[in-house]
Design a protein around this motif. Structure first.
Motif, PDB file in Angstrom:
ATOM      1  N   ALA A 173      -1.457   5.275  47.847  1.00 55.96           N
ATOM      2  CA  ALA A 173      -2.580   5.134  47.460  1.00 55.96           C
ATOM      3  C   ALA A 173      -2.759   4.736  47.070  1.00 55.96           C
ATOM      4  CB  ALA A 173      -1.632   5.406  45.812  1.00 55.96           C
ATOM      5  N   ILE A 174      -4.627   4.984  46.698  1.00 56.29           N
ATOM      6  CA  ILE A 174      -5.640   3.089  46.302  1.00 56.29           C
ATOM      7  C   ILE A 174      -4.833   2.006  45.292  1.00 56.29           C
ATOM      8  CG2 ILE A 174      -7.428   2.816  46.203  1.00 56.29           C
ATOM      9  CD1 ILE A 174      -8.373   5.280  47.635  1.00 56.29           C
ATOM     10  N   SER A 175      -4.907   1.339  45.707  1.00 54.62           N
ATOM     11  CA  SER A 175      -4.487   0.209  44.910  1.00 54.62           C
ATOM     12  C   SER A 175      -5.123  -0.826  44.545  1.00 54.62           C
ATOM     13  CB  SER A 175      -3.174  -0.482  44.614  1.00 54.62           C
ATOM     14  OG  SER A 175      -3.383  -1.568  47.012  1.00 54.62           O
ATOM     15  N   ASP A 176      -5.959  -1.329  45.454  1.00 57.24           N
ATOM     16  CA  ASP A 176      -7.345  -1.883  45.465  1.00 57.24           C
ATOM     17  C   ASP A 176      -8.689  -1.403  43.760  1.00 57.24           C
ATOM     18  OD1 ASP A 176      -9.784  -3.528  44.937  1.00 57.24           O
ATOM     19  OD2 ASP A 176     -10.031  -2.957  47.523  1.00 57.24           O
ATOM     20  N   LEU A 177      -8.191  -2.140  42.983  1.00 52.62           N
ATOM     21  CA  LEU A 177      -7.886  -2.128  41.568  1.00 52.62           C
ATOM     22  C   LEU A 177     -10.303  -1.809  41.378  1.00 52.62           C
ATOM     23  CD1 LEU A 177      -6.317  -3.533  39.025  1.00 52.62           C
ATOM     24  CD2 LEU A 177      -5.779  -1.274  39.575  1.00 52.62           C
ATOM     25  N   GLU A 178     -10.700  -2.881  42.304  1.00 48.39           N
ATOM     26  CA  GLU A 178     -12.275  -2.782  41.943  1.00 48.39           C
ATOM     27  C   GLU A 178     -12.524  -2.016  42.965  1.00 48.39           C
ATOM     28  OE1 GLU A 178     -16.134  -4.670  42.848  1.00 48.39           O
ATOM     29  OE2 GLU A 178     -14.248  -5.269  41.477  1.00 48.39           O
ATOM     30  N   PHE A 179     -12.015  -1.191  43.647  1.00 50.14           N
ATOM     31  CA  PHE A 179     -12.437  -0.395  44.841  1.00 50.14           C
ATOM     32  C   PHE A 179     -12.505   1.556  43.490  1.00 50.14           C
ATOM     33  CE2 PHE A 179     -11.716   4.061  47.247  1.00 50.14           C
ATOM     34  CZ  PHE A 179     -12.744   3.779  47.443  1.00 50.14           C
ATOM     35  N   LYS A 180     -11.459   0.913  43.056  1.00 53.17           N
ATOM     36  CA  LYS A 180     -10.468   2.339  41.713  1.00 53.17           C
ATOM     37  C   LYS A 180     -11.920   2.613  41.050  1.00 53.17           C
ATOM     38  CE  LYS A 180      -6.657   3.075  40.810  1.00 53.17           C
ATOM     39  NZ  LYS A 180      -6.421   4.642  40.806  1.00 53.17           N
ATOM     40  N   TYR A 181     -12.070   1.138  40.393  1.00 54.67           N
ATOM     41  CA  TYR A 181     -13.104   1.790  39.012  1.00 54.67           C
ATOM     42  C   TYR A 181     -14.303   1.406  39.385  1.00 54.67           C
ATOM     43  CZ  TYR A 181      -8.460  -0.308  37.141  1.00 54.67           C
ATOM     44  OH  TYR A 181      -7.348  -0.059  36.374  1.00 54.67           O
ATOM     45  N   ARG A 182     -14.730   1.054  40.774  1.00 53.26           N
ATOM     46  CA  ARG A 182     -16.120   1.569  40.637  1.00 53.26           C
ATOM     47  C   ARG A 182     -16.807   2.631  41.663  1.00 53.26           C
ATOM     48  NH1 ARG A 182     -19.691  -2.764  40.218  1.00 53.26           N
ATOM     49  NH2 ARG A 182     -17.686  -4.520  40.182  1.00 53.26           N
ATOM     50  N   GLN A 183     -15.802   2.689  42.262  1.00 54.75           N
ATOM     51  CA  GLN A 183     -16.387   3.767  43.672  1.00 54.75           C
ATOM     52  C   GLN A 183     -14.851   5.239  42.784  1.00 54.75           C
ATOM     53  OE1 GLN A 183     -16.933   3.646  47.479  1.00 54.75           O
ATOM     54  NE2 GLN A 183     -16.969   1.699  46.947  1.00 54.75           N
ATOM     55  N   ARG A 184     -14.861   5.897  41.456  1.00 58.69           N
ATOM     56  CA  ARG A 184     -14.204   6.183  41.254  1.00 58.69           C
ATOM     57  C   ARG A 184     -14.053   7.918  42.074  1.00 58.69           C
ATOM     58  NH1 ARG A 184     -10.074   5.889  38.007  1.00 58.69           N
ATOM     59  NH2 ARG A 184     -10.153   4.862  36.120  1.00 58.69           N
ATOM     60  N   TYR A 185     -15.296   8.118  41.404  1.00 58.35           N
ATOM     61  CA  TYR A 185     -15.489   9.703  42.482  1.00 58.35           C
ATOM     62  C   TYR A 185     -14.737   9.226  43.877  1.00 58.35           C
ATOM     63  CZ  TYR A 185     -18.594   6.326  43.894  1.00 58.35           C
ATOM     64  OH  TYR A 185     -19.663   4.955  44.610  1.00 58.35           O
ATOM     65  N   ALA A 186     -14.256   8.358  44.758  1.00 56.30           N
ATOM     66  CA  ALA A 186     -14.032   8.766  45.888  1.00 56.30           C
ATOM     67  C   ALA A 186     -12.340   8.238  45.575  1.00 56.30           C
ATOM     68  CB  ALA A 186     -13.853   6.909  46.378  1.00 56.30           C
ATOM     69  N   ASP A 187     -12.083   7.417  44.328  1.00 61.03           N
ATOM     70  CA  ASP A 187      -9.874   7.624  43.831  1.00 61.03           C
ATOM     71  C   ASP A 187      -9.957   8.912  43.301  1.00 61.03           C
ATOM     72  OD1 ASP A 187      -8.417   6.017  42.827  1.00 61.03           O
ATOM     73  OD2 ASP A 187      -9.203   5.733  40.693  1.00 61.03           O
ATOM     74  N   LEU A 188     -10.903   9.927  42.937  1.00 59.70           N
ATOM     75  CA  LEU A 188     -10.577  11.004  42.379  1.00 59.70           C
ATOM     76  C   LEU A 188     -10.825  11.917  42.995  1.00 59.70           C
ATOM     77  CD1 LEU A 188     -13.133  11.135  39.398  1.00 59.70           C
ATOM     78  CD2 LEU A 188     -10.454  11.552  39.149  1.00 59.70           C
ATOM     79  N   ILE A 189     -11.298  11.675  45.073  1.00 60.10           N
ATOM     80  CA  ILE A 189     -10.842  12.444  45.703  1.00 60.10           C
ATOM     81  C   ILE A 189      -9.483  12.168  46.471  1.00 60.10           C
ATOM     82  CG2 ILE A 189     -12.058  13.120  48.208  1.00 60.10           C
ATOM     83  CD1 ILE A 189     -14.216  12.234  47.319  1.00 60.10           C
ATOM     84  N   VAL A 190      -9.533  11.453  46.299  1.00 55.81           N
ATOM     85  CA  VAL A 190      -7.882  10.872  48.125  1.00 55.81           C
ATOM     86  C   VAL A 190      -6.690  10.556  46.747  1.00 55.81           C
ATOM     87  CG1 VAL A 190      -9.454  10.352  49.547  1.00 55.81           C
ATOM     88  CG2 VAL A 190      -8.721   8.297  47.662  1.00 55.81           C
ATOM     89  N   ASN A 191      -6.749  10.322  45.684  1.00 58.83           N
ATOM     90  CA  ASN A 191      -5.712  10.455  44.967  1.00 58.83           C
ATOM     91  C   ASN A 191      -5.689  11.153  43.664  1.00 58.83           C
ATOM     92  OD1 ASN A 191      -4.735   7.951  45.684  1.00 58.83           O
ATOM     93  ND2 ASN A 191      -5.711   6.696  44.486  1.00 58.83           N
ATOM     94  N   PRO A 192      -4.561  12.574  43.950  1.00 54.50           N
ATOM     95  CA  PRO A 192      -4.589  13.557  43.111  1.00 54.50           C
ATOM     96  C   PRO A 192      -3.753  13.263  41.590  1.00 54.50           C
ATOM     97  CG  PRO A 192      -3.580  14.074  45.587  1.00 54.50           C
ATOM     98  CD  PRO A 192      -3.976  12.582  45.150  1.00 54.50           C
TER      99      PRO A 192
END
Length: 507
Positions: free
Chosen positions: A159-178
């Protein structure tokens, strides 16, 4: 200005043009009739019910594809979960023209594209419920590649662990992390459960101003803005307390609001400058009644959110089942520091802070010093839900004096997992006393305390009309959400946490 495109982004744009050249609109009109969801199909389908699932329609995002020549397996994800697709060339291209399969499906579609599917449900030889695709249509062409996340048998391995990515691109985080979607689904259940409890008990949900001329109702540093038409400074609200109390003056007996508040202060794992507080105020009640009510509400909310009163945070089980422990703030400080500060003046408290190696400054009055001692040396010890009660008057400018303990007020804080979750009072309704407390806050402001409370003269006028005896509480919704979803950072329960702007806005 748009950032330079990478190779994959260029390829996807070329595919977009090829689709358009074939007369296929990659962004058609939004109507696509959906008859079933992935979750519904997987939960309800059996071989005995085949007839009911002979003609289904579903839409979602392509998450993976396994190419087997004249047939493909793919995984489709909708808002409820994922389901396998079986796509056979001759089924979707029954005639001589195989363009739809050979060119569109196999060459021009990508992971992340959104498609509509029509077909029937069956169970594969390996026992997996799947959809045999008879028709598909492109609903949205994805131009930005999804981050790659490996998953097997419903378990995510990277699962994505890059916090910068997770919080800035939440839309992508939601897509790939159930699991991220599950967290925010639970938060919605939590809020709904709280609303149901309050509504069922006769409370009235209201809205109060976000832009305020006085940043009142809490001790915090506000954000300042300017109203051009009125040519006056305004503040983003730090609390809605004083407006809700005005409504109690006006005759409502139980009001509540999920209030979006803004405090221009530090950011860490439990603080964000923009956050939500649930506040409610009830006429003719006191802080003892409020403790009983809060226990019942949180117990019911935990069950509605997780199906049980318990939750796990950092491998620690926390139980929301009532009743909760109650201990005075003075007893808590004595228990964890060895100092009895109940009769100390400011000089004595400064000496205790020095011995405990707690930093102080000249702006701190008695209340702030006690707060520093408790938060620095005691708060972290209270993991299970605990009411810290009976605060000194200097810490609580909006609270009624204790009915039997001189120098104290009828206040509690609810501490869970070492953090304050709620703050509640028997509300101060004496306008003369309230004015004097506000004036004490003004003196602290003059000493340099940027968090001291402003005098709200209109609120004082409201109190002069008469506010009945009232109990009030504020509950940190994000902190409660962290507990009930097992998260350790407030950013993980905010869909879009505050971040610095990106240097390249086109990225």
């Amino acid at each position: 200005m748009q950032a330079t495109l990478n190779e994959q982004e260029i390829v996807r744009r070329e595919k977009l043009k090829e689709l358009q050249a074939l007369g296929i609109d990659p962004y058609p009109a939004p109507l696509f009739e959906i008859t079933h969801t992935a979750k519904q199909i997987k939960e309800e389908f059996t071989e005995e019910k085949q007839e009911q699932f002979k003609h289904i329609s579903i839409a979602g995002r392509i998450m993976s594809v396994r190419d087997m020549g004249k047939a493909n397996f793919a995984v489709l994800q909708d808002s409820t979960g994922r389901i396998q697709l079986y796509i056979k060339r001759d089924d979707i291209c029954p005639g001589e023209d195989k363009t739809l399969y050979n060119t569109v499906w196999k060459k021009l579609l990508d992971i992340g594209d959104i498609i509509g599917i029509k077909g029937y449900v069956f169970i594969t030889k390996t026992g997996e419920t799947s959809i045999h695709v008879e028709q598909f249509s492109i609903l949205t062409k994805s131009l930005h590649p999804l981050p790659i996340v490996k998953e097997k048998d419903g378990e995510v391995f990277d699962a994505i662990s890059d916090l910068e990515f997770k919080y800035r691109q939440r839309y992508a985080d939601l897509i790939v992390n159930p699991s991220v979607r599950d967290t925010f689904t639970k938060i919605t259940k939590m809020k709904s459960a709280i609303r149901a409890f309050l509504n069922d008990n006769g409370a009235l949900e209201v809205d109060t101003p976000v832009l305020q001329s006085i940043p009142g109702g809490a001790i915090a540093r506000p954000f300042v803005t300017h109203h051009n038409a009125l040519d006056i400074p305004l503040y983003l609200r730090i609390a809605n307390e004083l407006y809700l109390k005005r409504l109690i003056v006006g005759g409502f007996e139980w009001v509540y609001e999920f209030s979006r508040n803004f405090r221009n202060e530090g950011m860490d794992r439990t603080h964000n400058p923009e956050f939500t507080i649930l506040e409610f105020y009830v006429a003719y009640k006191d802080y003892l009644w409020m403790m009983d009510t809060t226990e019942r509400m949180l117990e019911q909310t935990a069950i509605a959110t997780n199906g049980t009163t318990t939750t796990i945070v950092n491998d620690t089980e926390i139980n929301f089942k009532a009743p909760y422990k109650r201990i005075s703030i003075y007893d808590a400080i004595k228990e964890h520091t060895g100092f009895d500060i109940s009769i100390m003046d400011e000089a004595g408290l400064l000496d205790v802070c020095k011995k405990l190696r707690i930093e102080t400054d000249a702006s701190m009055g008695k209340g702030k010093l006690i707060d520093e001692i408790f938060s620095g040396k005691c708060e972290a010890h209270y993991i299970q839900p605990t009411f810290i009660i009976d605060y000194p008057i200097e810490m609580s400018p909006l609270t009624k004096k204790h009915r039997s303990k001189p120098g104290l007020v009828e206040r509690f804080e609810l501490i869970i997992n070492g953090k304050e979750i709620a703050n509640a009072y028997s509300e101060l309704n004496d306008p003369i006393d309230q004015r004097e407390r506000f004036e004490e806050q003004t003196k602290l402001m003059e000493r340099g305390d940027e968090e001291a409370m402003y005098i709200d003269y209109d609120f004082l006028r409201a109190l002069e009309y008469g506010m009945p005896p009232t109990a009030g509480i504020g509950i940190g919704i994000e902190r409660l959400a962290m507990l009930l979803t097992g998260q350790v950072s407030i950013q993980d329960v905010l869909l879009f946490p505050q971040m610095k702007p990106e240097h390249n806005q086109g990225a």
